[in-house]
Design a protein around this motif. Structure first.
Motif, PDB file in Angstrom:
ATOM      1  N   VAL A   5       7.134  14.365  34.553  1.00 30.98           N
ATOM      2  CA  VAL A   5       7.844  15.610  34.838  1.00 30.98           C
ATOM      3  C   VAL A   5       6.994  16.782  34.366  1.00 30.98           C
ATOM      4  O   VAL A   5       6.511  16.797  33.234  1.00 30.98           O
ATOM      5  N   MET A   6       6.797  17.768  35.236  1.00 33.74           N
ATOM      6  CA  MET A   6       6.015  18.954  34.869  1.00 33.74           C
ATOM      7  C   MET A   6       6.914  20.160  34.653  1.00 33.74           C
ATOM      8  O   MET A   6       7.982  20.275  35.251  1.00 33.74           O
ATOM      9  N   HIS A   7       6.451  21.061  33.788  1.00 34.67           N
ATOM     10  CA  HIS A   7       7.174  22.291  33.512  1.00 34.67           C
ATOM     11  C   HIS A   7       6.151  23.371  33.191  1.00 34.67           C
ATOM     12  O   HIS A   7       5.349  23.206  32.278  1.00 34.67           O
ATOM     13  N   GLU A   8       6.151  24.446  33.950  1.00 36.20           N
ATOM     14  CA  GLU A   8       5.219  25.561  33.746  1.00 36.20           C
ATOM     15  C   GLU A   8       3.785  25.099  33.503  1.00 36.20           C
ATOM     16  O   GLU A   8       3.137  25.517  32.543  1.00 36.20           O
ATOM     17  N   GLY A   9       3.304  24.240  34.354  1.00 36.18           N
ATOM     18  CA  GLY A   9       1.902  23.843  34.317  1.00 36.18           C
ATOM     19  C   GLY A   9       1.588  22.711  33.362  1.00 36.18           C
ATOM     20  O   GLY A   9       0.483  22.174  33.358  1.00 36.18           O
ATOM     21  N   ARG A  10       2.547  22.354  32.513  1.00 39.99           N
ATOM     22  CA  ARG A  10       2.283  21.294  31.549  1.00 39.99           C
ATOM     23  C   ARG A  10       3.062  20.042  31.892  1.00 39.99           C
ATOM     24  O   ARG A  10       4.091  20.101  32.544  1.00 39.99           O
ATOM     25  N   LEU A  11       2.559  18.927  31.383  1.00 41.27           N
ATOM     26  CA  LEU A  11       3.295  17.679  31.516  1.00 41.27           C
ATOM     27  C   LEU A  11       4.362  17.661  30.428  1.00 41.27           C
ATOM     28  O   LEU A  11       4.051  17.763  29.254  1.00 41.27           O
ATOM     29  N   LYS A  12       5.637  17.562  30.838  1.00 44.30           N
ATOM     30  CA  LYS A  12       6.698  17.634  29.840  1.00 44.30           C
ATOM     31  C   LYS A  12       7.295  16.273  29.476  1.00 44.30           C
ATOM     32  O   LYS A  12       7.898  16.122  28.421  1.00 44.30           O
ATOM     33  N   GLY A  13       7.190  15.310  30.363  1.00 44.87           N
ATOM     34  CA  GLY A  13       7.819  14.038  30.033  1.00 44.87           C
ATOM     35  C   GLY A  13       7.317  12.913  30.905  1.00 44.87           C
ATOM     36  O   GLY A  13       6.736  13.148  31.972  1.00 44.87           O
ATOM     37  N   GLU A  14       7.513  11.699  30.427  1.00 45.66           N
ATOM     38  CA  GLU A  14       7.132  10.527  31.202  1.00 45.66           C
ATOM     39  C   GLU A  14       8.256   9.508  31.058  1.00 45.66           C
ATOM     40  O   GLU A  14       8.749   9.266  29.958  1.00 45.66           O
ATOM     41  N   PHE A  15       8.699   8.941  32.183  1.00 46.34           N
ATOM     42  CA  PHE A  15       9.828   8.016  32.151  1.00 46.34           C
ATOM     43  C   PHE A  15       9.535   6.769  32.970  1.00 46.34           C
ATOM     44  O   PHE A  15       8.899   6.850  34.025  1.00 46.34           O
ATOM     45  N   ASP A  16      10.043   5.649  32.514  1.00 51.48           N
ATOM     46  CA  ASP A  16      10.065   4.448  33.336  1.00 51.48           C
ATOM     47  C   ASP A  16      11.254   4.585  34.282  1.00 51.48           C
ATOM     48  O   ASP A  16      12.238   5.241  33.942  1.00 51.48           O
ATOM     49  N   HIS A  17      11.187   3.995  35.480  1.00 52.70           N
ATOM     50  CA  HIS A  17      12.290   4.219  36.426  1.00 52.70           C
ATOM     51  C   HIS A  17      13.589   3.571  35.962  1.00 52.70           C
ATOM     52  O   HIS A  17      14.666   4.000  36.330  1.00 52.70           O
ATOM     53  N   GLN A  18      13.438   2.539  35.104  1.00 54.42           N
ATOM     54  CA  GLN A  18      14.659   1.846  34.704  1.00 54.42           C
ATOM     55  C   GLN A  18      15.540   2.705  33.822  1.00 54.42           C
ATOM     56  O   GLN A  18      15.092   3.254  32.829  1.00 54.42           O
ATOM     57  N   GLY A  19      16.789   2.854  34.228  1.00 54.06           N
ATOM     58  CA  GLY A  19      17.730   3.653  33.454  1.00 54.06           C
ATOM     59  C   GLY A  19      17.557   5.150  33.648  1.00 54.06           C
ATOM     60  O   GLY A  19      18.250   5.949  33.018  1.00 54.06           O
ATOM     61  N   LEU A  20      16.628   5.549  34.501  1.00 48.36           N
ATOM     62  CA  LEU A  20      16.355   6.975  34.688  1.00 48.36           C
ATOM     63  C   LEU A  20      17.457   7.632  35.530  1.00 48.36           C
ATOM     64  O   LEU A  20      17.872   7.088  36.549  1.00 48.36           O
ATOM     65  N   THR A  21      17.916   8.805  35.095  1.00 49.84           N
ATOM     66  CA  THR A  21      18.949   9.515  35.863  1.00 49.84           C
ATOM     67  C   THR A  21      18.446  10.900  36.274  1.00 49.84           C
ATOM     68  O   THR A  21      17.487  11.418  35.693  1.00 49.84           O
ATOM     69  N   GLN A  22      19.123  11.502  37.247  1.00 46.65           N
ATOM     70  CA  GLN A  22      18.772  12.861  37.691  1.00 46.65           C
ATOM     71  C   GLN A  22      18.893  13.851  36.530  1.00 46.65           C
ATOM     72  O   GLN A  22      18.062  14.749  36.393  1.00 46.65           O
ATOM     73  N   GLU A  23      19.909  13.665  35.702  1.00 47.63           N
ATOM     74  CA  GLU A  23      20.118  14.586  34.578  1.00 47.63           C
ATOM     75  C   GLU A  23      18.937  14.542  33.620  1.00 47.63           C
ATOM     76  O   GLU A  23      18.478  15.570  33.126  1.00 47.63           O
ATOM     77  N   MET A  24      18.420  13.329  33.357  1.00 52.50           N
ATOM     78  CA  MET A  24      17.285  13.208  32.433  1.00 52.50           C
ATOM     79  C   MET A  24      16.088  13.991  32.972  1.00 52.50           C
ATOM     80  O   MET A  24      15.405  14.705  32.223  1.00 52.50           O
ATOM     81  N   ILE A  25      15.833  13.886  34.279  1.00 48.71           N
ATOM     82  CA  ILE A  25      14.690  14.607  34.856  1.00 48.71           C
ATOM     83  C   ILE A  25      14.948  16.113  34.810  1.00 48.71           C
ATOM     84  O   ILE A  25      14.096  16.889  34.389  1.00 48.71           O
ATOM     85  N   MET A  26      16.144  16.530  35.222  1.00 48.10           N
ATOM     86  CA  MET A  26      16.443  17.970  35.240  1.00 48.10           C
ATOM     87  C   MET A  26      16.341  18.573  33.840  1.00 48.10           C
ATOM     88  O   MET A  26      15.766  19.641  33.660  1.00 48.10           O
ATOM     89  N   ASN A  27      16.897  17.886  32.850  1.00 44.96           N
ATOM     90  CA  ASN A  27      16.812  18.404  31.484  1.00 44.96           C
ATOM     91  C   ASN A  27      15.377  18.614  31.059  1.00 44.96           C
ATOM     92  O   ASN A  27      15.032  19.611  30.428  1.00 44.96           O
TER      93      ASN A  27
END
Ligand SMILES: Nc1ncnc2c1ncn2[C@@H]1O[C@H](COP(=O)(O)OP(=O)(O)OP(=O)(O)O)[C@@H](O)[C@H]1O
Ligand SMILES: [Mg+2]
Length: 506
Positions: free
Chosen positions: A477-499
């Motif tokens: 997940v990117m935010h303002e040019g930086r890498l903000k997070g990395e997730f495995d697809h398992q258990g991943l939700t839209q809310e987690m990405i949006m947050n």
């Protein structure tokens, strides 16, 4: 239905003998919205071009009635005079002119000829207020985002005393916020008695807006139903003629060692003070689908452009592929290294409009078809392109048809085919399913799974969260040019990405 505002009866339209519309009838009344749904190439845009006079009276069969009168338009000026305004799939504003100039363009000699500069300025300001766009009338269109340009198109339509507004895929490049603004405006217009025809592959929007949903398949009118009694699944099965088992086929991938290592990627526009890509490092594994998420403008596309050597500004990154360090300064370097990319903006980077579909697909690898006599082995070329046209179900009358004559979604599929023909080790897809119908999306996902099984690695940038979660093995997940997070697809939700995508701070 009350007295219809518009009625189209048994419309038949052919292109060099091939029928695009096979007797389609629709009608709608004031204050209603009709959505037209159908797969890529089913004839939606063609029907709207018939209605708006792009295809003039005499070039189609069937009848059109507007406010009870037969319409025999010679061009779009005639239908605009009646109050029918179309906003095409591809935006048509003049980028070098201001918002005000665009809004009055084509109207100088009409009912506004008497207006002085001050009146025009005031009128533009009022129109911009109606579409909730907070920019000055003097802003140049090229300085606006795609979503804002879309709103200017609507303001321009409202300036024409519109009675029927046609929107052909207006939201495919918009952010969530912009989509909401647009949907609200259409609701307001309906309340004011304006009728609307809406074309979108996003079925949640279709159900949100519509009074009626008409479905066409291969130029045939399947049915028109009241939106209130339909679900998304009903529309899908009317569109494709069968139920889809799932929207996102999930497959287990056999993920191998690292194939691509990107370190300290930076990218900055000339004259800018903040970088678009700010010290991003990540790895891609063999046989993996890596999703890249983040808001529009978070630097996702620019990061891909750094890897592909086509960033338009200053950039640097250390790139290693299978342990070897690489210097990529151009698309040519990238292709030679085995990296191919389907760009976000296909009009600008993807295709040569007047060239045939087949040659567009083979263009990047044309050198491979040159025989020892220096000619192109057209048989082999055709064989390969026809193979990909079939594999991706690109709907075209022939491989020689100029690609500009393909429907929007089928052009997109042809660009994907073009990249695959280069047989890359790494495939970058930037918004691959924008403007693509649900059935074809499913085919593209299955193809992506098949490709990684053959050992390819895929990076997919996408704004569609269900797609990112449904297809990727891992998501950055990117935010303002930086890498903000990395997730495995398992258990991943839209809310987690949006947050993660909107969170401030490191
Ligand atoms: N100018 C043209 N010349 C030849 N064929 C055309 C032309 N315009 C459209 N077609 C063909 O007519 C068919 C219908 O195309 P149309 O653009 O109406 O599809 P669509 O439903 O809008 O699809 P999409 O969802 O991909 O935008 C397609 O097979 C297309 O290739
Ligand atoms: Mg279309």
């Amino acid at each position: 239905m009350t007295q219809p505002l518009l009625e189209m009866r048994d419309i038949v339209k052919s292109f060099s003998g091939v029928r695009a519309l096979n007797g389609v009838s629709i009608k709608l009344a004031r204050g209603e919205a009709l959505s037209i749904c159908g797969e890529n190439g089913s004839g939606k845009s063609t029907l709207m071009k018939v209605l708006s006079g792009v295809w003039p009276y005499g070039s189609y069969e069937g009848d059109i009635f507007f406010e009870g009168q037969a319409v025999k338009a010679a061009g779009i000026r005639d239908t605009e005079a009646l109050g029918i305004v179309i906003i095409h799939q591809e935006l048509a504003l003049v980028k070098e002119l201001s918002v005000l100039e665009n809004i009055f363009l084509g109207n100088e000699l009409g009912s506004f000829a008497k207006l002085n500069d001050e009146d025009m300025y005031r009128r533009t300001r009022d129109l911009l207020k109606r579409v909730k766009l907070e920019v000055s009338p003097n802003t140049l269109v090229r300085d606006l985002g795609v979503g804002q340009q879309q709103l200017v198109e609507i303001a321009k339509a409202l300036n024409k005393n519109v009675k029927l507004l046609i929107l052909d895929e207006p939201t495919s490049s918009l952010t969530r916020n912009e989509i909401q603004i647009l949907l609200n405006i259409v609701h307001d217009l309906k309340d004011q008695g304006i009728a609307c025809i809406y074309i979108s592959h996003k079925l949640d929007e279709v159900l949100d807006l519509s009074t009626w949903v008409a479905v066409i398949r291969d130029g045939d009118h399947i049915d028109t139903r009241s939106a209130a009694e339909l679900t998304q699944n009903d529309i899908i099965s009317m569109m494709v003629g069968r139920e889809l088992e799932a929207l996102f086929p999930r497959e287990v991938h056999d993920i191998g060692e690292t194939v691509l290592r990107v370190k300290n990627a930076h990218a900055m526009q000339a004259g800018a003070s903040i970088p678009q890509v700010n010290d991003v490092s990540f790895e891609l594994k063999k046989g993996e689908i890596l999703g890249i998420s983040g808001l529009i403008g978070s630097g996702r596309t620019e990061l891909m452009q750094c890897i592909y050597g086509c960033y338009d500004g200053r950039y640097s990154a250390t790139i290693e592929m299978q342990g070897q360090s690489l210097t990529i300064r151009s698309q040519r370097d990238a292709l030679a290294a085995g990296i191919a990319m389907v760009p976000e903006d296909r009009k600008r980077h993807g295709i040569i409009p007047i060239m045939g579909v087949g040659r567009n697909i083979s263009l990047s690898v044309l050198d491979d078809y040159v025989t020892y006599l220096g000619a192109i082995d057209e048989n082999r070329e055709t064989q390969d392109t026809v193979d990909y046209i079939a594999r991706l179900k690109v709907k075209t009358a022939s491989p020689e048809l100029p690609i500009k004559n393909l429907s929007g979604g089928n052009q997109q599929k042809a660009i994907i085919a073009k990249c695959l023909l280069t047989n890359p080790k790494i495939l970058i897809l930037d918004e691959p399913t924008r403007g693509i119908d649900v059935g074809a999306k499913y085919e593209i996902y299955k193809l992506m799974h098949a490709l990684v099984k053959e050992g390819m690695s895929i990076i997919m940038v996408s704004s569609e969260l269900p797609e990112v979660i449904g297809i990727s093995d891992r998501v950055l997940v990117m935010h303002e040019g930086r890498l903000k997070g990395e997730f495995d697809h398992q258990g991943l939700t839209q809310e987690m990405i949006m947050n993660c995508a909107i969170k401030e701070g490191v």
